[in-house]
Design an enzyme around this catalytic site. Structure first.
Site, PDB file in Angstrom:
ATOM      1  N   ALA A  70      11.745  20.091  -0.797  1.00 25.24           N
ATOM      2  CA  ALA A  70      12.414  19.271  -1.808  1.00 25.24           C
ATOM      3  C   ALA A  70      13.044  20.175  -2.871  1.00 25.24           C
ATOM      4  O   ALA A  70      14.226  20.489  -2.809  1.00 25.24           O
ATOM      5  CB  ALA A  70      11.428  18.298  -2.447  1.00 25.24           C
ATOM      6  N   GLU A  71      12.245  20.619  -3.824  1.00 24.24           N
ATOM      7  CA  GLU A  71      12.792  21.390  -4.946  1.00 24.24           C
ATOM      8  C   GLU A  71      13.387  22.718  -4.510  1.00 24.24           C
ATOM      9  O   GLU A  71      14.409  23.155  -5.044  1.00 24.24           O
ATOM     10  CB  GLU A  71      11.721  21.621  -6.011  1.00 24.24           C
ATOM     11  N   PRO A  80      12.842  13.466   0.950  1.00 21.39           N
ATOM     12  CA  PRO A  80      13.415  12.387   0.125  1.00 21.39           C
ATOM     13  C   PRO A  80      13.245  12.736  -1.345  1.00 21.39           C
ATOM     14  O   PRO A  80      12.156  13.122  -1.774  1.00 21.39           O
ATOM     15  CB  PRO A  80      12.560  11.171   0.511  1.00 21.39           C
ATOM     16  N   MET A  81      14.325  12.625  -2.124  1.00 20.45           N
ATOM     17  CA  MET A  81      14.274  12.978  -3.545  1.00 20.45           C
ATOM     18  C   MET A  81      15.016  11.925  -4.347  1.00 20.45           C
ATOM     19  O   MET A  81      16.169  11.610  -4.025  1.00 20.45           O
ATOM     20  CB  MET A  81      14.895  14.367  -3.773  1.00 20.45           C
ATOM     21  N   CYS A 129       4.610   9.432  -4.401  1.00 30.62           N
ATOM     22  CA  CYS A 129       5.291   9.610  -5.690  1.00 30.62           C
ATOM     23  C   CYS A 129       4.266   9.656  -6.819  1.00 30.62           C
ATOM     24  O   CYS A 129       3.490   8.712  -7.010  1.00 30.62           O
ATOM     25  CB  CYS A 129       6.275   8.475  -5.937  1.00 30.62           C
ATOM     26  N   ASN A 150       4.572  19.737   3.510  1.00 27.90           N
ATOM     27  CA  ASN A 150       5.435  19.780   2.330  1.00 27.90           C
ATOM     28  C   ASN A 150       4.684  20.476   1.191  1.00 27.90           C
ATOM     29  O   ASN A 150       3.521  20.164   0.937  1.00 27.90           O
ATOM     30  CB  ASN A 150       5.805  18.349   1.933  1.00 27.90           C
ATOM     31  N   ASN A 155       5.040  24.391  -1.464  1.00 26.96           N
ATOM     32  CA  ASN A 155       5.033  25.869  -1.477  1.00 26.96           C
ATOM     33  C   ASN A 155       6.157  26.485  -0.645  1.00 26.96           C
ATOM     34  O   ASN A 155       6.047  27.622  -0.208  1.00 26.96           O
ATOM     35  CB  ASN A 155       3.708  26.451  -0.960  1.00 26.96           C
TER      36      ASN A 155
END
Length: 451
Positions: free
Chosen positions: A229-230, A22-23, A105, A205, A207
Protein backbone atom coordinates in the site's frame (compact mmCIF):
# COMPACT_ATOMS: atom_id res chain seq x y z
CA UNK A 1 -19.15 -22.10 -12.72
CA UNK A 2 -17.76 -20.01 -9.87
CA UNK A 3 -14.19 -20.95 -8.97
CA UNK A 4 -12.83 -21.05 -5.43
CA UNK A 5 -9.49 -21.22 -3.63
CA UNK A 6 -6.51 -22.25 -5.74
CA UNK A 7 -8.67 -22.88 -8.81
CA UNK A 8 -9.67 -19.21 -8.75
CA UNK A 9 -6.12 -18.14 -7.86
CA UNK A 10 -4.54 -19.98 -10.79
CA UNK A 11 -7.20 -19.72 -13.52
CA UNK A 12 -8.55 -16.21 -12.95
CA UNK A 13 -5.80 -14.32 -11.11
CA UNK A 14 -3.04 -16.26 -12.96
CA UNK A 15 -1.03 -17.05 -9.80
CA UNK A 16 0.12 -13.49 -9.06
CA UNK A 17 3.03 -12.51 -6.81
CA UNK A 18 2.63 -8.71 -6.74
CA UNK A 19 -0.66 -7.11 -5.68
CA UNK A 20 -1.65 -3.46 -5.29
CA UNK A 21 -3.53 -2.90 -2.03
CA UNK A 22 -6.93 -1.23 -1.63
CA UNK A 23 -6.36 2.34 -0.42
CA UNK A 24 -9.03 4.88 0.47
CA UNK A 25 -9.11 7.57 -2.25
CA UNK A 26 -5.69 6.45 -3.53
CA UNK A 27 -6.02 3.24 -5.60
CA UNK A 28 -8.22 4.89 -8.23
CA UNK A 29 -8.13 3.82 -11.91
CA UNK A 30 -5.21 5.99 -13.18
CA UNK A 31 -3.02 4.86 -10.28
CA UNK A 32 -3.97 1.21 -10.80
CA UNK A 33 -3.01 1.41 -14.47
CA UNK A 34 0.29 3.12 -13.62
CA UNK A 35 1.09 0.43 -11.06
CA UNK A 36 0.29 -2.30 -13.59
CA UNK A 37 2.86 -0.79 -15.96
CA UNK A 38 5.49 -1.38 -13.28
CA UNK A 39 4.67 -4.94 -12.27
CA UNK A 40 1.41 -5.00 -10.28
CA UNK A 41 -0.43 -8.15 -11.41
CA UNK A 42 -3.69 -7.72 -9.48
CA UNK A 43 -5.15 -4.46 -8.22
CA UNK A 44 -7.84 -3.51 -5.72
CA UNK A 45 -10.22 -0.56 -5.85
CA UNK A 46 -10.34 1.86 -2.93
CA UNK A 47 -12.44 0.74 0.02
CA UNK A 48 -16.12 1.59 -0.60
CA UNK A 49 -18.69 2.02 2.14
CA UNK A 50 -21.36 -0.48 1.09
CA UNK A 51 -24.27 1.49 2.60
CA UNK A 52 -23.32 4.72 0.82
CA UNK A 53 -22.40 2.90 -2.40
CA UNK A 54 -25.85 1.33 -2.49
CA UNK A 55 -27.89 4.54 -2.25
CA UNK A 56 -25.66 7.39 -3.48
CA UNK A 57 -25.21 7.54 -7.25
CA UNK A 58 -22.83 10.51 -6.99
CA UNK A 59 -20.59 8.50 -4.65
CA UNK A 60 -20.55 5.58 -7.09
CA UNK A 61 -19.85 7.70 -10.15
CA UNK A 62 -17.06 9.60 -8.45
CA UNK A 63 -15.21 6.65 -6.94
CA UNK A 64 -15.97 3.54 -9.00
CA UNK A 65 -14.25 3.59 -12.38
CA UNK A 66 -12.73 0.81 -14.45
CA UNK A 67 -11.95 -0.16 -18.04
CA UNK A 68 -11.08 -3.26 -20.09
CA UNK A 69 -7.36 -3.40 -19.29
CA UNK A 70 -8.00 -3.00 -15.57
CA UNK A 71 -8.11 -6.74 -14.83
CA UNK A 72 -7.78 -8.81 -12.74
CA UNK A 73 -9.60 -6.40 -10.43
CA UNK A 74 -10.94 -6.87 -6.89
CA UNK A 75 -13.59 -4.48 -5.54
CA UNK A 76 -13.42 -3.93 -1.79
CA UNK A 77 -16.37 -3.08 0.44
CA UNK A 78 -16.70 -2.37 4.15
CA UNK A 79 -19.88 -2.77 6.16
CA UNK A 80 -21.56 -4.55 9.05
CA UNK A 81 -24.84 -5.70 7.51
CA UNK A 82 -24.91 -8.87 5.35
CA UNK A 83 -27.75 -7.72 3.09
CA UNK A 84 -26.33 -4.25 2.51
CA UNK A 85 -22.88 -5.57 1.60
CA UNK A 86 -24.43 -8.18 -0.70
CA UNK A 87 -26.64 -5.69 -2.55
CA UNK A 88 -23.66 -3.38 -3.12
CA UNK A 89 -21.54 -6.30 -4.33
CA UNK A 90 -24.21 -7.43 -6.81
CA UNK A 91 -24.10 -3.97 -8.42
CA UNK A 92 -20.48 -4.48 -9.54
CA UNK A 93 -20.34 -8.27 -9.90
CA UNK A 94 -20.00 -8.08 -13.68
CA UNK A 95 -17.22 -5.44 -13.55
CA UNK A 96 -14.62 -7.28 -11.47
CA UNK A 97 -13.10 -10.66 -10.64
CA UNK A 98 -13.79 -10.83 -6.89
CA UNK A 99 -15.40 -8.95 -4.00
CA UNK A 100 -13.22 -8.30 -0.96
CA UNK A 101 -14.54 -7.65 2.56
CA UNK A 102 -12.50 -5.10 4.49
CA UNK A 103 -11.91 -6.34 8.02
CA UNK A 104 -8.69 -4.43 8.62
CA UNK A 105 -9.35 -0.68 8.44
CA UNK A 106 -7.98 0.76 11.74
CA UNK A 107 -9.12 4.37 11.30
CA UNK A 108 -11.45 6.21 13.67
CA UNK A 109 -14.17 6.36 11.00
CA UNK A 110 -14.21 2.54 11.03
CA UNK A 111 -14.42 2.56 14.83
CA UNK A 112 -17.42 4.90 14.74
CA UNK A 113 -19.10 2.87 12.02
CA UNK A 114 -18.25 -0.52 13.59
CA UNK A 115 -16.72 -1.98 10.46
CA UNK A 116 -13.23 -2.88 9.27
CA UNK A 117 -10.94 -3.90 12.13
CA UNK A 118 -13.61 -2.80 14.64
CA UNK A 119 -16.26 -5.28 13.52
CA UNK A 120 -15.77 -7.56 16.51
CA UNK A 121 -18.86 -9.76 16.12
CA UNK A 122 -17.55 -12.95 14.52
CA UNK A 123 -21.09 -14.21 13.87
CA UNK A 124 -21.89 -11.12 11.79
CA UNK A 125 -18.60 -11.46 9.92
CA UNK A 126 -19.37 -15.12 9.18
CA UNK A 127 -22.84 -14.20 7.89
CA UNK A 128 -21.48 -11.45 5.60
CA UNK A 129 -18.85 -13.71 4.03
CA UNK A 130 -21.28 -16.63 3.74
CA UNK A 131 -23.95 -14.40 2.16
CA UNK A 132 -21.47 -13.20 -0.47
CA UNK A 133 -20.18 -16.72 -1.07
CA UNK A 134 -23.69 -18.15 -1.55
CA UNK A 135 -25.26 -15.33 -3.58
CA UNK A 136 -22.53 -14.00 -5.89
CA UNK A 137 -23.17 -15.95 -9.09
CA UNK A 138 -19.88 -15.74 -10.96
CA UNK A 139 -17.15 -14.38 -8.68
CA UNK A 140 -15.86 -15.35 -5.21
CA UNK A 141 -15.51 -13.39 -2.00
CA UNK A 142 -12.12 -12.69 -0.39
CA UNK A 143 -11.24 -11.07 2.94
CA UNK A 144 -8.50 -8.74 4.20
CA UNK A 145 -7.86 -8.49 7.94
CA UNK A 146 -5.31 -7.58 10.61
CA UNK A 147 -3.68 -9.92 13.10
CA UNK A 148 -4.47 -10.07 16.81
CA UNK A 149 -1.96 -9.98 19.68
CA UNK A 150 -2.44 -13.71 20.14
CA UNK A 151 -1.35 -15.95 17.26
CA UNK A 152 -3.86 -18.65 18.26
CA UNK A 153 -6.75 -16.17 18.02
CA UNK A 154 -5.42 -14.93 14.67
CA UNK A 155 -5.33 -18.46 13.25
CA UNK A 156 -8.80 -19.24 14.58
CA UNK A 157 -10.11 -16.04 12.95
CA UNK A 158 -8.54 -17.00 9.60
CA UNK A 159 -10.05 -20.50 9.78
CA UNK A 160 -13.46 -18.97 10.52
CA UNK A 161 -13.21 -16.81 7.36
CA UNK A 162 -12.14 -19.84 5.32
CA UNK A 163 -15.08 -21.86 6.62
CA UNK A 164 -17.48 -18.98 5.83
CA UNK A 165 -16.40 -19.12 2.17
CA UNK A 166 -13.46 -16.72 1.66
CA UNK A 167 -11.55 -17.86 -1.45
CA UNK A 168 -8.40 -15.84 -0.62
CA UNK A 169 -7.15 -14.33 2.65
CA UNK A 170 -5.00 -11.22 2.82
CA UNK A 171 -3.27 -10.68 6.17
CA UNK A 172 -1.88 -7.35 7.35
CA UNK A 173 0.73 -8.26 9.95
CA UNK A 174 -0.17 -5.40 12.31
CA UNK A 175 -2.90 -5.13 14.93
CA UNK A 176 -5.58 -2.46 14.71
CA UNK A 177 -3.75 -0.44 17.37
CA UNK A 178 -0.63 -0.26 15.16
CA UNK A 179 -1.29 2.79 13.02
CA UNK A 180 0.21 6.22 12.37
CA UNK A 181 3.19 6.95 14.65
CA UNK A 182 2.51 3.66 16.47
CA UNK A 183 2.69 1.51 13.32
CA UNK A 184 5.86 -0.36 14.18
CA UNK A 185 6.77 -3.50 12.24
CA UNK A 186 4.35 -6.04 10.80
CA UNK A 187 4.61 -9.51 12.32
CA UNK A 188 5.52 -11.89 9.50
CA UNK A 189 5.63 -14.86 11.91
CA UNK A 190 1.87 -14.59 12.45
CA UNK A 191 1.35 -14.41 8.69
CA UNK A 192 3.45 -17.56 8.29
CA UNK A 193 1.34 -19.26 10.97
CA UNK A 194 -1.86 -18.40 9.09
CA UNK A 195 -0.42 -19.80 5.87
CA UNK A 196 0.12 -23.12 7.63
CA UNK A 197 -3.36 -23.36 9.14
CA UNK A 198 -5.57 -22.64 6.10
CA UNK A 199 -5.95 -24.27 2.69
CA UNK A 200 -6.79 -21.19 0.58
CA UNK A 201 -4.22 -18.79 -0.93
CA UNK A 202 -2.74 -16.27 1.51
CA UNK A 203 -1.41 -12.79 0.68
CA UNK A 204 0.98 -10.95 3.03
CA UNK A 205 0.77 -7.20 3.69
CA UNK A 206 3.17 -5.05 5.75
CA UNK A 207 6.89 -4.08 5.83
CA UNK A 208 7.17 -3.90 2.02
CA UNK A 209 9.44 -0.95 1.23
CA UNK A 210 11.51 -2.22 -1.70
CA UNK A 211 11.69 -5.18 -4.06
CA UNK A 212 14.12 -7.04 -1.77
CA UNK A 213 11.45 -6.94 0.94
CA UNK A 214 9.04 -8.69 -1.43
CA UNK A 215 11.50 -11.50 -2.07
CA UNK A 216 12.30 -11.81 1.64
CA UNK A 217 8.63 -11.87 2.64
CA UNK A 218 7.79 -14.61 0.11
CA UNK A 219 10.74 -16.64 1.35
CA UNK A 220 10.11 -16.26 5.09
CA UNK A 221 6.31 -16.56 5.20
CA UNK A 222 5.77 -19.02 2.29
CA UNK A 223 2.71 -16.99 1.24
CA UNK A 224 1.35 -17.02 -2.30
CA UNK A 225 1.75 -13.26 -2.97
CA UNK A 226 2.70 -9.94 -1.43
CA UNK A 227 0.55 -6.80 -1.26
CA UNK A 228 1.79 -3.22 -0.87
CA UNK A 229 0.00 0.00 0.00
CA UNK A 230 2.11 2.90 1.27
CA UNK A 231 5.32 1.63 -0.31
CA UNK A 232 3.60 1.72 -3.68
CA UNK A 233 2.23 5.24 -3.11
CA UNK A 234 5.75 6.58 -2.70
CA UNK A 235 7.11 4.42 -5.51
CA UNK A 236 4.68 3.12 -8.16
CA UNK A 237 7.58 1.03 -9.57
CA UNK A 238 7.91 -0.91 -6.32
CA UNK A 239 7.05 -4.21 -8.02
CA UNK A 240 9.60 -3.71 -10.82
CA UNK A 241 13.03 -5.17 -9.89
CA UNK A 242 16.05 -2.94 -10.50
CA UNK A 243 13.84 -0.07 -11.69
CA UNK A 244 14.76 3.47 -10.72
CA UNK A 245 11.80 5.68 -11.59
CA UNK A 246 12.38 9.42 -11.55
CA UNK A 247 9.77 11.43 -9.68
CA UNK A 248 9.22 13.74 -12.64
CA UNK A 249 8.73 10.79 -15.01
CA UNK A 250 6.24 9.16 -12.64
CA UNK A 251 4.27 12.40 -12.41
CA UNK A 252 4.25 12.73 -16.21
CA UNK A 253 2.94 9.19 -16.69
CA UNK A 254 0.31 9.57 -14.00
CA UNK A 255 -0.80 12.93 -15.40
CA UNK A 256 -1.20 11.41 -18.87
CA UNK A 257 -3.52 8.77 -17.41
CA UNK A 258 -5.51 11.41 -15.51
CA UNK A 259 -6.17 13.17 -18.83
CA UNK A 260 -7.59 9.92 -20.20
CA UNK A 261 -9.44 8.88 -17.04
CA UNK A 262 -10.47 12.05 -15.13
CA UNK A 263 -10.13 11.80 -11.38
CA UNK A 264 -10.49 14.05 -8.35
CA UNK A 265 -7.82 16.72 -7.82
CA UNK A 266 -7.70 15.81 -4.14
CA UNK A 267 -6.54 12.30 -5.14
CA UNK A 268 -3.98 13.76 -7.55
CA UNK A 269 -2.53 16.17 -4.98
CA UNK A 270 -2.17 13.35 -2.47
CA UNK A 271 -0.26 11.22 -4.99
CA UNK A 272 2.05 14.10 -5.92
CA UNK A 273 2.86 14.78 -2.25
CA UNK A 274 3.68 11.10 -1.70
CA UNK A 275 5.95 10.84 -4.74
CA UNK A 276 7.70 14.13 -3.89
CA UNK A 277 8.01 13.32 -0.18
CA UNK A 278 11.81 13.03 -0.02
CA UNK A 279 12.35 16.10 -2.20
CA UNK A 280 10.10 18.21 0.01
CA UNK A 281 12.22 17.51 3.10
CA UNK A 282 14.84 20.08 2.05
CA UNK A 283 14.75 23.85 2.33
CA UNK A 284 15.70 24.34 -1.32
CA UNK A 285 12.43 22.74 -2.43
CA UNK A 286 10.01 23.89 0.26
CA UNK A 287 8.42 26.37 -2.15
CA UNK A 288 6.97 23.41 -4.06
CA UNK A 289 4.68 22.55 -1.15
CA UNK A 290 2.53 25.62 -1.62
CA UNK A 291 2.38 25.06 -5.38
CA UNK A 292 1.16 21.49 -4.88
CA UNK A 293 -1.40 22.59 -2.28
CA UNK A 294 -2.87 25.20 -4.62
CA UNK A 295 -3.13 22.98 -7.71
CA UNK A 296 -6.69 22.98 -9.04
CA UNK A 297 -6.39 21.70 -12.62
CA UNK A 298 -4.30 19.24 -14.61
CA UNK A 299 -2.62 22.24 -16.24
CA UNK A 300 -1.47 23.30 -12.77
CA UNK A 301 0.02 19.83 -12.28
CA UNK A 302 1.90 20.14 -15.58
CA UNK A 303 3.31 23.50 -14.47
CA UNK A 304 4.33 21.99 -11.14
CA UNK A 305 6.20 19.20 -12.89
CA UNK A 306 8.04 21.65 -15.13
CA UNK A 307 8.97 23.75 -12.09
CA UNK A 308 10.16 20.60 -10.32
CA UNK A 309 12.31 19.60 -13.31
CA UNK A 310 13.95 23.05 -13.36
CA UNK A 311 14.54 23.03 -9.61
CA UNK A 312 16.19 19.59 -9.73
CA UNK A 313 18.31 20.58 -12.72
CA UNK A 314 19.48 23.84 -11.14
CA UNK A 315 20.50 21.94 -7.98
CA UNK A 316 21.83 18.84 -9.71
CA UNK A 317 24.92 18.40 -7.55
CA UNK A 318 22.88 18.72 -4.34
CA UNK A 319 20.19 16.37 -5.64
CA UNK A 320 22.67 13.63 -6.54
CA UNK A 321 24.30 13.88 -3.12
CA UNK A 322 21.13 13.86 -1.00
CA UNK A 323 19.45 10.48 -0.49
CA UNK A 324 16.07 9.33 0.78
CA UNK A 325 15.10 6.47 3.07
CA UNK A 326 16.04 3.81 0.49
CA UNK A 327 19.48 5.37 -0.01
CA UNK A 328 18.62 6.51 -3.53
CA UNK A 329 19.02 10.07 -4.76
CA UNK A 330 15.95 12.13 -3.89
CA UNK A 331 15.23 12.49 -7.61
CA UNK A 332 13.98 8.87 -7.62
CA UNK A 333 10.70 7.49 -6.26
CA UNK A 334 11.34 5.51 -3.08
CA UNK A 335 9.42 4.34 -0.04
CA UNK A 336 9.28 6.29 3.20
CA UNK A 337 10.25 4.68 6.51
CA UNK A 338 7.51 5.38 9.05
CA UNK A 339 8.20 2.72 11.68
CA UNK A 340 10.68 2.91 14.53
CA UNK A 341 13.42 0.71 15.92
CA UNK A 342 14.61 -2.05 13.62
CA UNK A 343 13.44 -0.45 10.39
CA UNK A 344 15.55 2.63 11.05
CA UNK A 345 18.61 0.41 11.35
CA UNK A 346 17.74 -1.28 8.07
CA UNK A 347 17.02 1.96 6.26
CA UNK A 348 18.93 4.80 7.95
CA UNK A 349 17.89 8.33 7.13
CA UNK A 350 20.54 10.76 5.92
CA UNK A 351 19.17 14.26 5.51
CA UNK A 352 21.73 16.97 5.99
CA UNK A 353 20.55 20.55 5.73
CA UNK A 354 17.00 19.45 6.47
CA UNK A 355 14.74 22.39 7.26
CA UNK A 356 12.81 21.47 10.41
CA UNK A 357 9.22 22.52 11.00
CA UNK A 358 10.23 24.50 14.11
CA UNK A 359 12.88 26.45 12.16
CA UNK A 360 10.35 27.24 9.47
CA UNK A 361 7.84 28.59 11.99
CA UNK A 362 10.47 30.79 13.63
CA UNK A 363 11.62 32.11 10.26
CA UNK A 364 8.09 32.97 9.15
CA UNK A 365 7.38 34.74 12.47
CA UNK A 366 10.56 36.80 12.07
CA UNK A 367 9.62 37.78 8.51
CA UNK A 368 6.15 38.85 9.66
CA UNK A 369 7.69 40.98 12.40
CA UNK A 370 10.21 42.63 10.05
CA UNK A 371 7.55 43.50 7.49
CA UNK A 372 5.02 45.20 9.68
CA UNK A 373 2.92 42.20 10.56
CA UNK A 374 2.35 40.96 7.02
CA UNK A 375 0.11 37.92 6.51
CA UNK A 376 1.42 34.36 6.77
CA UNK A 377 0.87 33.91 3.04
CA UNK A 378 2.98 37.00 2.30
CA UNK A 379 5.67 35.76 4.69
CA UNK A 380 5.88 32.48 2.78
CA UNK A 381 6.27 34.40 -0.47
CA UNK A 382 8.99 36.57 1.07
CA UNK A 383 10.79 33.45 2.29
CA UNK A 384 11.06 32.31 -1.32
CA UNK A 385 11.74 35.77 -2.74
CA UNK A 386 13.02 38.42 -0.26
CA UNK A 387 12.79 41.13 -2.95
CA UNK A 388 9.09 40.61 -3.55
CA UNK A 389 6.87 43.65 -3.08
CA UNK A 390 3.18 43.74 -2.23
CA UNK A 391 0.82 46.27 -3.77
CA UNK A 392 -2.27 47.46 -1.97
CA UNK A 393 -5.56 46.38 -3.44
CA UNK A 394 -6.93 48.67 -6.16
CA UNK A 395 -10.44 47.81 -4.98
CA UNK A 396 -10.60 48.72 -1.28
CA UNK A 397 -14.38 48.89 -1.41
CA UNK A 398 -14.60 45.13 -1.65
CA UNK A 399 -14.15 44.80 2.10
CA UNK A 400 -16.14 46.07 5.04
CA UNK A 401 -14.49 47.82 8.02
CA UNK A 402 -14.41 44.41 9.73
CA UNK A 403 -12.39 43.03 6.77
CA UNK A 404 -15.26 40.76 5.69
CA UNK A 405 -16.48 41.03 2.07
CA UNK A 406 -19.06 43.76 1.50
CA UNK A 407 -22.55 42.79 0.43
CA UNK A 408 -23.34 43.78 -3.12
CA UNK A 409 -26.01 46.48 -3.12
CA UNK A 410 -25.66 47.40 0.56
CA UNK A 411 -26.66 51.03 1.08
CA UNK A 412 -23.82 51.50 3.55
CA UNK A 413 -21.18 49.38 1.72
CA UNK A 414 -20.90 46.92 4.61
CA UNK A 415 -21.24 43.24 5.30
CA UNK A 416 -24.60 41.98 6.52
CA UNK A 417 -23.69 41.91 10.22
CA UNK A 418 -22.16 45.40 10.31
CA UNK A 419 -24.99 46.85 8.23
CA UNK A 420 -27.70 45.54 10.55
CA UNK A 421 -25.80 46.80 13.57
CA UNK A 422 -25.52 50.26 12.01
CA UNK A 423 -29.20 50.33 11.07
CA UNK A 424 -30.25 49.55 14.62
CA UNK A 425 -27.87 52.09 16.17
CA UNK A 426 -28.51 54.96 13.73
CA UNK A 427 -32.17 54.12 13.04
CA UNK A 428 -31.52 53.98 9.29
CA UNK A 429 -32.51 51.39 6.72
CA UNK A 430 -30.98 49.17 4.01
CA UNK A 431 -33.12 47.59 1.31
CA UNK A 432 -30.50 44.94 0.48
CA UNK A 433 -30.48 43.58 4.03
CA UNK A 434 -34.23 44.16 4.56
CA UNK A 435 -33.74 46.70 7.33
CA UNK A 436 -36.45 49.36 7.57
CA UNK A 437 -35.82 52.91 8.71
CA UNK A 438 -37.15 53.33 12.23
CA UNK A 439 -39.66 56.19 12.32
CA UNK A 440 -40.63 58.05 15.52
CA UNK A 441 -43.94 56.60 16.71
CA UNK A 442 -44.44 58.70 19.82
CA UNK A 443 -44.93 62.45 20.12
CA UNK A 444 -42.99 64.48 22.62
CA UNK A 445 -44.60 64.34 26.07
CA UNK A 446 -47.02 67.24 26.57
CA UNK A 447 -46.83 69.68 29.45
CA UNK A 448 -48.83 68.55 32.47
CA UNK A 449 -50.95 71.20 34.05
CA UNK A 450 -51.87 70.91 37.71
CA UNK A 451 -54.92 72.18 39.54
Amino acid sequence: MKLHGYDFWEQVLKSPKYILAPMVDQSELPWRILSRRYGAQVTYTPMYNSAVFLIDETYRNKLFQTEDSDRPLVVQFCGNDPQTVLKAALMVENCCDAIDLNLGCPQNVAKRGKYGAFLDDWDVIFKIVRSLHDNLKSIPVTAKFRVFDCVEKTCKYAQMLEEAGAAVLTVHGRTREQKGPMSGLADWEKIAAIKKCVKVPVVANGNILCFKDIERCLRETKVDAVMSAEGNLHNPALFAPNCKLKVTDAISEYLELCHTFPTSMSFIRAHIFKMCYHILQFEKFLFLREIITEMKTLEDVEKLNETLKRALSENEEFVLEMTGDMQLSIMYCQARVRSSGESKDNYPKIRTNQFSREDRKRTLAQIQSEHGGCSLRQAKQLMRNPEKGFQKSNRPWLHCMCRQPKSKGCAHEMCKICCRKLCLEKKVGCEQHKMRKIEATRSEPSEIKLG
